[in-house]
Every structure is written in C-alpha cells, then in structure tokens.
Motif scaffolding. Structure first.
Motif, short mmCIF file in Angstrom:
data_model
loop_
_atom_site.label_atom_id
_atom_site.label_comp_id
_atom_site.label_asym_id
_atom_site.label_seq_id
_atom_site.Cartn_x
_atom_site.Cartn_y
_atom_site.Cartn_z
N PHE A 88 -42.27 58.18 -118.09
CA PHE A 88 -42.18 59.50 -118.61
C PHE A 88 -40.83 59.64 -119.02
O PHE A 88 -39.88 59.05 -118.58
CB PHE A 88 -42.53 60.39 -117.36
CG PHE A 88 -41.83 60.40 -116.34
CD1 PHE A 88 -40.86 61.20 -116.18
CD2 PHE A 88 -41.68 59.38 -115.26
CE1 PHE A 88 -39.88 61.21 -114.90
CE2 PHE A 88 -41.21 59.40 -114.08
CZ PHE A 88 -40.02 60.37 -113.83
N GLY A 89 -40.58 60.63 -119.87
CA GLY A 89 -39.27 61.10 -120.26
C GLY A 89 -38.36 60.24 -121.29
O GLY A 89 -38.01 61.16 -122.29
N ALA A 90 -38.64 59.20 -121.68
CA ALA A 90 -37.80 58.59 -122.59
C ALA A 90 -37.93 56.99 -122.82
O ALA A 90 -38.26 56.44 -121.50
CB ALA A 90 -36.28 58.80 -122.59
N PRO A 91 -37.86 56.39 -123.56
CA PRO A 91 -37.77 54.74 -123.57
C PRO A 91 -36.57 54.45 -122.87
O PRO A 91 -35.59 55.03 -122.85
CB PRO A 91 -37.62 54.40 -125.02
CG PRO A 91 -38.01 55.60 -125.84
CD PRO A 91 -37.82 56.85 -125.15
N TRP A 92 -36.63 53.39 -122.17
CA TRP A 92 -35.69 53.19 -121.43
C TRP A 92 -34.38 52.63 -121.75
O TRP A 92 -34.10 51.92 -122.51
CB TRP A 92 -36.09 51.67 -120.35
CG TRP A 92 -35.63 51.67 -119.01
CD1 TRP A 92 -34.57 50.76 -118.79
CD2 TRP A 92 -35.76 52.37 -117.96
NE1 TRP A 92 -34.05 50.85 -117.42
CE2 TRP A 92 -34.74 52.03 -116.88
CE3 TRP A 92 -36.58 53.40 -117.82
CZ2 TRP A 92 -35.05 52.45 -115.51
CZ3 TRP A 92 -36.76 53.88 -116.31
CH2 TRP A 92 -36.11 53.41 -115.21
N ASP A 93 -33.32 53.64 -121.33
CA ASP A 93 -31.95 53.15 -122.02
C ASP A 93 -31.96 53.64 -123.59
O ASP A 93 -31.15 52.90 -124.19
CB ASP A 93 -31.48 51.80 -121.78
CG ASP A 93 -30.87 51.78 -120.29
OD1 ASP A 93 -30.62 52.74 -119.74
OD2 ASP A 93 -31.17 50.65 -119.72
N LEU A 133 -46.03 64.91 -119.61
CA LEU A 133 -46.66 63.70 -120.53
C LEU A 133 -46.14 62.43 -120.06
O LEU A 133 -44.94 62.19 -119.83
CB LEU A 133 -46.08 64.26 -121.72
CG LEU A 133 -46.46 65.57 -122.73
CD1 LEU A 133 -45.60 65.97 -123.56
CD2 LEU A 133 -48.22 65.23 -122.98
N MET A 134 -47.23 61.33 -119.98
CA MET A 134 -46.87 60.18 -119.65
C MET A 134 -47.47 59.37 -120.32
O MET A 134 -48.23 59.49 -121.05
CB MET A 134 -47.10 59.99 -118.23
CG MET A 134 -46.72 60.96 -116.97
SD MET A 134 -47.23 60.62 -115.20
CE MET A 134 -46.16 59.33 -115.03
N CYS A 135 -46.87 58.11 -120.56
CA CYS A 135 -47.78 57.00 -121.36
C CYS A 135 -47.96 55.90 -120.51
O CYS A 135 -47.46 55.43 -119.51
CB CYS A 135 -46.82 56.39 -122.47
SG CYS A 135 -45.24 55.61 -122.20
N GLY A 136 -48.95 55.11 -120.84
CA GLY A 136 -49.12 53.70 -120.17
C GLY A 136 -48.82 52.45 -120.83
O GLY A 136 -48.49 52.44 -122.16
N SER A 137 -48.44 51.67 -120.12
CA SER A 137 -47.75 50.20 -120.39
C SER A 137 -48.18 49.17 -119.15
O SER A 137 -48.68 49.37 -118.12
CB SER A 137 -46.35 50.31 -120.58
OG SER A 137 -45.75 49.11 -121.30
N LYS A 138 -47.62 47.99 -119.49
CA LYS A 138 -47.54 47.01 -118.36
C LYS A 138 -46.10 46.72 -117.87
O LYS A 138 -45.78 45.80 -117.29
CB LYS A 138 -48.21 45.71 -118.83
CG LYS A 138 -49.56 45.88 -119.00
CD LYS A 138 -50.05 44.45 -119.36
CE LYS A 138 -51.56 44.56 -119.86
NZ LYS A 138 -52.33 43.04 -119.81
N THR A 139 -45.12 47.51 -118.70
CA THR A 139 -43.72 47.25 -118.40
C THR A 139 -43.06 48.77 -118.71
O THR A 139 -43.53 49.57 -119.27
CB THR A 139 -43.10 46.24 -119.18
OG1 THR A 139 -41.67 46.35 -119.26
CG2 THR A 139 -43.42 46.78 -120.83
#
Length: 229
Positions: A88-93, A133-139
C-alpha cells in the motif's frame, strides 16, 4: 417368508455390516494433507511519530505520509514455500513525482490515480487496512494486481509441520530525504500440527518500539477456514 429365508437374510446383513464397519473406521482416520489459512491484516496504528525536523507545527510533528508492505510466508515442513504480499502507499523507494509532498492522499482515498502515493496517518490513529487501496504481489518491490479496497485478507495453504511467518514493514516518506522505518516487525507461528491447524484462530498485535523516527502497532488475525484432503 420362511424362517430359513429370514435367517439367511439376517446372516447376510450381519456380514455386510461387518464389511462396512472397518471402512468407516479407516475413513474417520484420514487427516487433511493441508489446511487453508486466512491472514487478515486488520489495522495500522502509528505512534510516537517524530517528523518535526525542527518545526513546532503539530501538523508536521504528528503527521506522516506512509507506504508499506505486509507479507505472509510459509516455510519448512518439506513443502514448497509460499509468499503472499499486500502493498500500500507507493512503489518501494520510488514514489511518483506527481504525489503530494506535504499532505495526502487520505488513508481511505477512493482515487486510483493516487493509489500509489503515500497515505496520510496521524500519531495514535487506528487505520483499518480494509479501507485503504492495496495491491497484491509476491514481493514488496512491485504489484501484480490492481489497487482495491477490502484487499487486506490473504489465503495460504499450510502443510502440518510448516511455519507461518508474518512481516510488516512500513515507512514514513520524507520528500527530498531518506525514508524512515516506523514499522519493522516479524512474527513466526510454529508448532503447526494437525491439531493446531484444525483449531487455529488467533488475533494479536505486532509492535515496533520507538526507534527515533516513530513506532507502530499492526493488528492481525490468523484462522483456518478449510482443509485439503
């Protein structure tokens, strides 16, 4: 009907019951090969936020824009490992340049345009994950599904003997500077036998103590919702 016929029928019925009984006992002894476990990420509560940067403005001091990753992993037990992540929130970094730098969007924003922007939180506030809002992933590094609300539950298949690991990593986005960890916590659930998995239903909180930048509590629930024979 003659007595001889009745006796023959009685003997036949008894033989049939004798043949069926062992099958019933064997069926009852069959155990599931795995269990379906649901992890519900319930809420984020930041506290002791220290984002003043020399300012006496309470808005600045008690407010943060955060992004994060919530992971569920299975390991051990001689079975393939799994990883199911909610971001959630943003792509990491890699916060997009169009994201507001001082405030917003709100935790419960409906805007899919701002779905990958850090969310507003305040010290002491309880923020339900189902509302953001959240997205799904494996990482933690990317999304493989779209952003949506009520996306805070994940389902994993757990084989008896495996370990279930829950991890929460939440960062405060500092526009123009390095981001700060306010949540960094892992919980391991071991001893997952057939008996433990069959009756699994627990709620708890993982807490990160103040580290100079902030602290947090992440509430979660873990429960078995089915099995696999």
């Amino acid at each position: 009907m003659s007595r001889r016929t009745l006796r023959a029928l009685g003997v036949g019925a008894a033989a049939l019951l004798a043949a069926i009984a062992p099958l019933g006992v064997a069926s009852a002894a069959v155990q599931p090969s795995a269990y379906l476990v649901e992890v519900e990420w319930q809420s984020l509560q930041p506290h002791s936020l220290d984002d003043c940067a020399g300012s006496n403005d309470l808005w600045v001091c008690l407010h943060s824009q955060v992004y994060g990753s919530l992971a569920v992993e299975t390991t051990g037990g001689g079975a393939p490992a799994q990883a199911v992540v909610r971001n959630f929130g943003a792509p990491w970094d890699d916060v997009p340049g169009y994201c507001p730098s001082s405030s917003g969007p709100s935790w419960d924003t409906p805007s899919t345009y701002l779905s990958n922007c850090p969310r507003d939180v305040f010290t002491g506030s309880v923020n339900p994950f189902k509302n953001t809002l959240m997205c799904g992933s494996k990482t933690y590094a990317n999304c493989v599904t779209g952003w949506k609300k009520n996306n805070n539950k994940v389902l994993v298949k757990v084989v008896p003997g495996q370990q279930l690991k829950l991890a929460a990593h939440v960062r405060d986005w500092d526009h123009g500077g390095p981001d700060d960890d306010i949540c960094l916590k892992t919980v391991n659930l071991g001893g997952l036998t057939h008996q433990a998995l069959a009756g699994l239903d627990t709620q708890s909180v993982m807490e990160t103590q103040f580290n100079g930048d902030g602290a947090c509590k992440v509430a979660y629930r873990v429960r078995t919702v089915g099995d696999v024979l």
